[in-house]
Motif scaffolding. Structure first.
Motif, PDB file in Angstrom:
ATOM      1  N   ARG A 155      -5.348  -8.371  -4.643  1.00  0.00           N
ATOM      2  CA  ARG A 155      -6.140  -8.641  -3.440  1.00  0.00           C
ATOM      3  C   ARG A 155      -7.616  -8.339  -3.686  1.00  0.00           C
ATOM      4  O   ARG A 155      -7.960  -7.254  -4.186  1.00  0.00           O
ATOM      5  CB  ARG A 155      -5.606  -7.768  -2.294  1.00  0.00           C
ATOM      6  CG  ARG A 155      -6.429  -7.788  -1.026  1.00  0.00           C
ATOM      7  CD  ARG A 155      -6.222  -9.032  -0.229  1.00  0.00           C
ATOM      8  NE  ARG A 155      -6.774  -8.896   1.115  1.00  0.00           N
ATOM      9  CZ  ARG A 155      -6.886  -9.885   1.976  1.00  0.00           C
ATOM     10  NH1 ARG A 155      -6.462 -11.096   1.637  1.00  0.00           N
ATOM     11  NH2 ARG A 155      -7.388  -9.673   3.169  1.00  0.00           N
ATOM     12  N   ALA A 194      -3.694  -5.158   7.201  1.00  0.00           N
ATOM     13  CA  ALA A 194      -2.901  -5.872   8.205  1.00  0.00           C
ATOM     14  C   ALA A 194      -1.641  -6.478   7.613  1.00  0.00           C
ATOM     15  O   ALA A 194      -0.604  -6.547   8.280  1.00  0.00           O
ATOM     16  CB  ALA A 194      -3.755  -6.965   8.848  1.00  0.00           C
ATOM     17  N   ASN A 195      -1.697  -6.906   6.353  1.00  0.00           N
ATOM     18  CA  ASN A 195      -0.505  -7.489   5.734  1.00  0.00           C
ATOM     19  C   ASN A 195       0.636  -6.482   5.629  1.00  0.00           C
ATOM     20  O   ASN A 195       1.806  -6.858   5.694  1.00  0.00           O
ATOM     21  CB  ASN A 195      -0.846  -8.042   4.346  1.00  0.00           C
ATOM     22  CG  ASN A 195      -1.525  -9.401   4.411  1.00  0.00           C
ATOM     23  OD1 ASN A 195      -1.372 -10.135   5.381  1.00  0.00           O
ATOM     24  ND2 ASN A 195      -2.291  -9.746   3.378  1.00  0.00           N
ATOM     25  N   GLY A 196       0.305  -5.219   5.460  1.00  0.00           N
ATOM     26  CA  GLY A 196       1.357  -4.212   5.388  1.00  0.00           C
ATOM     27  C   GLY A 196       2.156  -4.095   6.674  1.00  0.00           C
ATOM     28  O   GLY A 196       3.311  -3.665   6.666  1.00  0.00           O
ATOM     29  N   TYR A 197       1.540  -4.493   7.775  1.00  0.00           N
ATOM     30  CA  TYR A 197       2.165  -4.395   9.098  1.00  0.00           C
ATOM     31  C   TYR A 197       3.020  -5.612   9.430  1.00  0.00           C
ATOM     32  O   TYR A 197       3.758  -5.615  10.407  1.00  0.00           O
ATOM     33  CB  TYR A 197       1.052  -4.245  10.140  1.00  0.00           C
ATOM     34  CG  TYR A 197       1.478  -3.728  11.484  1.00  0.00           C
ATOM     35  CD1 TYR A 197       2.003  -2.449  11.633  1.00  0.00           C
ATOM     36  CD2 TYR A 197       1.325  -4.517  12.622  1.00  0.00           C
ATOM     37  CE1 TYR A 197       2.376  -1.969  12.882  1.00  0.00           C
ATOM     38  CE2 TYR A 197       1.694  -4.065  13.871  1.00  0.00           C
ATOM     39  CZ  TYR A 197       2.217  -2.782  13.998  1.00  0.00           C
ATOM     40  OH  TYR A 197       2.594  -2.306  15.228  1.00  0.00           O
ATOM     41  N   MET A 198       2.930  -6.633   8.599  1.00  0.00           N
ATOM     42  CA  MET A 198       3.629  -7.891   8.850  1.00  0.00           C
ATOM     43  C   MET A 198       5.014  -7.904   8.197  1.00  0.00           C
ATOM     44  O   MET A 198       5.198  -7.374   7.097  1.00  0.00           O
ATOM     45  CB  MET A 198       2.820  -9.075   8.304  1.00  0.00           C
ATOM     46  CG  MET A 198       1.436  -9.230   8.902  1.00  0.00           C
ATOM     47  SD  MET A 198       1.483  -9.574  10.677  1.00  0.00           S
ATOM     48  CE  MET A 198       0.682  -8.113  11.329  1.00  0.00           C
ATOM     49  N   GLN A 199       5.964  -8.552   8.870  1.00  0.00           N
ATOM     50  CA  GLN A 199       7.319  -8.641   8.334  1.00  0.00           C
ATOM     51  C   GLN A 199       7.419  -9.579   7.139  1.00  0.00           C
ATOM     52  O   GLN A 199       8.449  -9.612   6.474  1.00  0.00           O
ATOM     53  CB  GLN A 199       8.291  -9.071   9.441  1.00  0.00           C
ATOM     54  CG  GLN A 199       8.503  -8.001  10.498  1.00  0.00           C
ATOM     55  CD  GLN A 199       9.575  -8.387  11.508  1.00  0.00           C
ATOM     56  OE1 GLN A 199      10.066  -9.518  11.509  1.00  0.00           O
ATOM     57  NE2 GLN A 199       9.919  -7.449  12.377  1.00  0.00           N
ATOM     58  N   ASP A 200       6.368 -10.316   6.843  1.00  0.00           N
ATOM     59  CA  ASP A 200       6.354 -11.154   5.650  1.00  0.00           C
ATOM     60  C   ASP A 200       6.352 -10.305   4.382  1.00  0.00           C
ATOM     61  O   ASP A 200       6.670 -10.795   3.298  1.00  0.00           O
ATOM     62  CB  ASP A 200       5.120 -12.066   5.643  1.00  0.00           C
ATOM     63  CG  ASP A 200       5.164 -13.096   6.769  1.00  0.00           C
ATOM     64  OD1 ASP A 200       6.279 -13.423   7.218  1.00  0.00           O
ATOM     65  OD2 ASP A 200       4.097 -13.556   7.199  1.00  0.00           O
ATOM     66  N   TYR A 201       5.967  -9.051   4.517  1.00  0.00           N
ATOM     67  CA  TYR A 201       5.916  -8.124   3.395  1.00  0.00           C
ATOM     68  C   TYR A 201       6.919  -6.991   3.649  1.00  0.00           C
ATOM     69  O   TYR A 201       7.226  -6.668   4.801  1.00  0.00           O
ATOM     70  CB  TYR A 201       4.512  -7.551   3.231  1.00  0.00           C
ATOM     71  CG  TYR A 201       3.472  -8.611   2.905  1.00  0.00           C
ATOM     72  CD1 TYR A 201       3.120  -8.884   1.586  1.00  0.00           C
ATOM     73  CD2 TYR A 201       2.847  -9.336   3.914  1.00  0.00           C
ATOM     74  CE1 TYR A 201       2.170  -9.852   1.279  1.00  0.00           C
ATOM     75  CE2 TYR A 201       1.897 -10.298   3.622  1.00  0.00           C
ATOM     76  CZ  TYR A 201       1.558 -10.558   2.301  1.00  0.00           C
ATOM     77  OH  TYR A 201       0.621 -11.519   2.010  1.00  0.00           O
ATOM     78  N   TYR A 230      -0.237  -4.979  -5.199  1.00  0.00           N
ATOM     79  CA  TYR A 230      -0.988  -5.758  -4.206  1.00  0.00           C
ATOM     80  C   TYR A 230      -2.494  -5.533  -4.349  1.00  0.00           C
ATOM     81  O   TYR A 230      -3.280  -6.489  -4.343  1.00  0.00           O
ATOM     82  CB  TYR A 230      -0.528  -5.362  -2.803  1.00  0.00           C
ATOM     83  CG  TYR A 230      -1.267  -6.050  -1.681  1.00  0.00           C
ATOM     84  CD1 TYR A 230      -0.834  -7.276  -1.191  1.00  0.00           C
ATOM     85  CD2 TYR A 230      -2.400  -5.459  -1.099  1.00  0.00           C
ATOM     86  CE1 TYR A 230      -1.526  -7.909  -0.154  1.00  0.00           C
ATOM     87  CE2 TYR A 230      -3.085  -6.083  -0.078  1.00  0.00           C
ATOM     88  CZ  TYR A 230      -2.645  -7.312   0.401  1.00  0.00           C
ATOM     89  OH  TYR A 230      -3.327  -7.931   1.414  1.00  0.00           O
ATOM     90  N   MET A 240      -2.401  -1.899   2.133  1.00  0.00           N
ATOM     91  CA  MET A 240      -2.251  -3.342   2.303  1.00  0.00           C
ATOM     92  C   MET A 240      -2.916  -3.862   3.570  1.00  0.00           C
ATOM     93  O   MET A 240      -2.923  -5.071   3.823  1.00  0.00           O
ATOM     94  CB  MET A 240      -0.772  -3.707   2.300  1.00  0.00           C
ATOM     95  CG  MET A 240      -0.116  -3.505   0.940  1.00  0.00           C
ATOM     96  SD  MET A 240       1.615  -3.987   0.933  1.00  0.00           S
ATOM     97  CE  MET A 240       1.496  -5.722   1.365  1.00  0.00           C
ATOM     98  N   GLU A 261       6.640  -2.804   5.984  1.00  0.00           N
ATOM     99  CA  GLU A 261       7.041  -2.335   7.313  1.00  0.00           C
ATOM    100  C   GLU A 261       8.509  -1.932   7.328  1.00  0.00           C
ATOM    101  O   GLU A 261       8.895  -0.992   8.026  1.00  0.00           O
ATOM    102  CB  GLU A 261       6.725  -3.390   8.377  1.00  0.00           C
ATOM    103  CG  GLU A 261       7.472  -4.710   8.262  1.00  0.00           C
ATOM    104  CD  GLU A 261       8.817  -4.664   8.967  1.00  0.00           C
ATOM    105  OE1 GLU A 261       8.969  -3.900   9.928  1.00  0.00           O
ATOM    106  OE2 GLU A 261       9.721  -5.391   8.521  1.00  0.00           O
TER     107      GLU A 261
END
Length: 383
Positions: free
Chosen positions: A271, A343-350, A267, A341, A353
């Motif tokens: 990024r 904020a993206n690391g905190y999202m269920q899209d990735y 990532y 990552m 988490e």
């Protein structure tokens, strides 16, 4: 001691990796979200066909008999894709090893082929109770002799995959007058035994695809041949098998942490911030370097414990060291990977988490990190 894998071990590792990538990874998020047992059952059936449900079981009973190192490698690769499937495989293999180690020929011939072939989806290890977790010798479940039978009463908690298990290995007090830990016996209890009740799955933080249940035993009448090993000697069996189980959990933690770090590494190479990839910033490079180094140390500790067990040498302290290191540093690695990552690391899209949730329990089950320290310190102080 050679750290080079032999041809068979490399084959097991590659087979597990290919299965994890091709079958487990595409379904891991759905299994986590829904807890659908049919997804897990499908995984277990396919893994049985590959020989992964009896990795350290003699071929005479349908096992693969590839040893503890191959078992560790397999669990690590499976956990990289799906911790819920990996823990089910690990626990079921542990149950099979208990039966192989102390079961009678009739017990081994009856249960091991079914476990290895996937005719049973797995086995469950019933030791912990509400008041007897880190102190299992304080258990209250009782088995009382009535004629030639045993009558079992009590409850066990935090039992992995109990709802789909075909057999339970259950510890119960058989001599309440004996000193603590000395009057406990071990029993094989088929899941369809009258009086066995599996409660609804617990609502957990992670590893949601592997159900965790309370199991009640109410006036369960067991035949004399349900006793496994010597009467009143069951606690020693539990302690020995838990040491082996810790290699499985260390291996699982290695897999989850490895997947998290690899994902974060890829990532930050893609990024961009401030006009260049995140991977160009030395601070983030050092974060990665530290985590990969610590997980490599954990991997070597785990392999050492597996090699000692496979060679028939004392391994309990090394297994505790491996589990302590892999689980604690694995938790840290997952949180660092998530931080990389943003904020993206905190999202269920990735998947980060999920990795962070799944790895948390590795420092709790099969003996907490604090218990591992007690075991290690005891060995050091006794010389």
């Amino acid at each position: 001691m050679s750290w080079m894998l032999n041809e068979e071990q490399r084959l097991i590792q590659t087979t597990a990796r290919d299965f994890a990538t091709g079958v487990l990874a595409p379904q891991a998020a759905a299994l986590d979200a829904t807890g659908d047992p049919e997804i897990l059952k499908s995984h277990l059936r396919q893994l049985a066909e590959l020989g992964f449900m009896g990795l350290n079981i003699d071929e005479a009973y349908g096992g693969a008999d590839v040893g503890t190192v191959s078992f560790s490698l397999a669990i690590t690769e499976l956990a990289r894709a799906c911790a819920s499937t990996a823990v089910t495989v690990s626990v079921s293999n542990m149950v099979a090893e208990v039966i192989q180690a102390i079961g009678t020929e009739e017990q081994k011939s009856r249960y091991l082929p079914q476990l290895c072939a996937g005719e049973m989806y797995g086995g469950s290890f019933c030791l912990s109770e509400v008041g007897a977790g880190s102190d299992p010798a304080a258990m209250k479940t009782r088995a009382v002799k009535e004629g030639e039978d045993w009558v079992l009463n009590g409850s066990k908690v935090w039992i992995s995959t109990a709802a789909i298990a075909g057999v339970f290995v259950v510890w119960a007090v058989t001599d309440p007058e004996a000193p603590k830990g000395k009057g406990i016996s071990c029993f094989l209890v088929p899941a369809n035994t009258p009086g066995v009740t599996v409660q609804a799955a617990e609502k957990k933080m992670g590893q949601k695809g592997s159900g965790t249940h309370e199991v009640l035993f109410t006036d369960c009448r067991l035949p004399a041949d349900a006793l496994m090993g010597a009467e009143n000697q069951g606690f020693k069996i539990a302690v020995t098998e838990l040491a082996g189980g810790r290699i499985g959990i260390a291996s699982l933690a290695l897999g989850v942490a490895g997947a998290a770090l690899d994902y974060a590494r890829d990532y930050i190479q893609e990024r961009q911030q401030f006009g260049r990839p995140l991977a160009d910033f030395q601070g983030l490079q050092w974060m990665l370097a530290e985590q990969y180094t610590e997980m490599e140390a954990a991997r070597l500790l785990t392999l050492q414990a597996a090699m000692l067990k496979e060679a028939g040498q004392p391994f309990a302290t090394q297994a505790s060291m491996a589990k302590l290191m892999a689980s604690e540093k694995g938790n840290q690695a997952c949180y660092v990977a998530l931080q990389l990552m943003g904020a993206n690391g905190y999202m269920q899209d990735y998947p980060l988490e999920r990795y962070a949730r799944d790895i948390r329990v590795t420092s709790i089950y099969e003996g907490t990190s604090e218990i591992q320290k007690v075991i290690i310190a005891r060995d050091l102080l006794q010389g």
